[in-house]
Enzyme design. Sequence first.
Site, PDB file in Angstrom:
ATOM      1  N   HIS A 148       0.841  -1.189   0.000  1.00 41.45           N
ATOM      2  CA  HIS A 148       0.000   0.000   0.000  1.00 41.45           C
ATOM      3  C   HIS A 148       0.880   1.244   0.000  1.00 41.45           C
ATOM      4  CE1 HIS A 148       0.530  -0.781   4.447  1.00 41.45           C
ATOM      5  NE2 HIS A 148       0.871   0.491   4.377  1.00 41.45           N
TER       6      HIS A 148
HETATM    7  P1  TYD Z   1      -2.023  -4.230   7.594  1.00 45.26           P
HETATM    8  O1  TYD Z   1      -2.242  -2.883   6.988  1.00 45.26           O
HETATM    9  O2  TYD Z   1      -2.558  -5.418   6.863  1.00 45.26           O
HETATM   10  O3  TYD Z   1      -0.466  -4.456   7.866  1.00 45.26           O
HETATM   11  P2  TYD Z   1       0.764  -4.344   6.823  1.00 45.26           P
HETATM   12  O4  TYD Z   1       0.815  -2.924   6.357  1.00 45.26           O
HETATM   13  O5  TYD Z   1       1.972  -4.728   7.600  1.00 45.26           O
HETATM   14  O6  TYD Z   1       0.500  -5.281   5.688  1.00 45.26           O
HETATM   15  O7  TYD Z   1      -2.586  -4.201   9.082  1.00 45.26           O
HETATM   16  C1  TYD Z   1      -2.908  -5.388   9.774  1.00 45.26           C
HETATM   17  C2  TYD Z   1      -4.087  -5.100  10.695  1.00 45.26           C
HETATM   18  O8  TYD Z   1      -3.691  -4.227  11.738  1.00 45.26           O
HETATM   19  C3  TYD Z   1      -5.247  -4.462   9.994  1.00 45.26           C
HETATM   20  O9  TYD Z   1      -6.427  -5.049  10.495  1.00 45.26           O
HETATM   21  C4  TYD Z   1      -5.207  -3.023  10.423  1.00 45.26           C
HETATM   22  C5  TYD Z   1      -4.565  -3.107  11.791  1.00 45.26           C
HETATM   23  N1  TYD Z   1      -3.776  -1.929  12.182  1.00 45.26           N
HETATM   24  C6  TYD Z   1      -4.209  -1.151  13.231  1.00 45.26           C
HETATM   25  O10 TYD Z   1      -5.260  -1.405  13.852  1.00 45.26           O
HETATM   26  N2  TYD Z   1      -3.466  -0.073  13.600  1.00 45.26           N
HETATM   27  C7  TYD Z   1      -2.307   0.245  12.964  1.00 45.26           C
HETATM   28  O11 TYD Z   1      -1.648   1.236  13.349  1.00 45.26           O
HETATM   29  C8  TYD Z   1      -1.875  -0.560  11.861  1.00 45.26           C
HETATM   30  C9  TYD Z   1      -0.598  -0.241  11.108  1.00 45.26           C
HETATM   31  C10 TYD Z   1      -2.650  -1.637  11.503  1.00 45.26           C
END
Ligand code: TYD
Length: 134
Positions: free
Chosen positions: A51
Amino acid sequence: MKELISFIRFPVIGDERGNLVALEGNKQIPFDIKRVYYMFGMQPDLPRGFHAHKDLIQVAVCLQGSCDILMDNGSDKQVVTLNSPDKGLVIDIMQWHEMNNFSADCVLMVLASDVYNESDYIRDYSSFLSEARK
Ligand code: TYD
């Protein structure tokens, strides 16, 4: 266009007891730190990220172990390895990033300029490319 790869080297305060790194907002980190999150227990074959953010700036620090981060600004791409707790990779706005190749002991900490906000994410690569090329 901003630099694709920008590292910040942190001062290490070390003595015979070991090392200490102190990170303050608007000092070593070029923004007000509003959120800290970290990842551990990743699998080498299960990449994360995929992303970009519209407004968020982040600094990623590999506190232990190593991982690779592919950085992509829509024109150029580069893979960098994070393997040192004394340097941070700046993930600026509109930088698509993918993390992979995690070592078993990898702990990846991210300092962020704002609280979590799903509407700030661009998770679709073709939408990212059309935004980035505007
Ligand atoms: P995700 O965006 O999939 O992680 P990455 O960028 O490492 O692929 O996030 C995983 C889960 O964590 C998703 O359900 C959103 C949650 N999350 C939060 O609640 N707070 C945060 O600060 C972050 C970064 C993720």
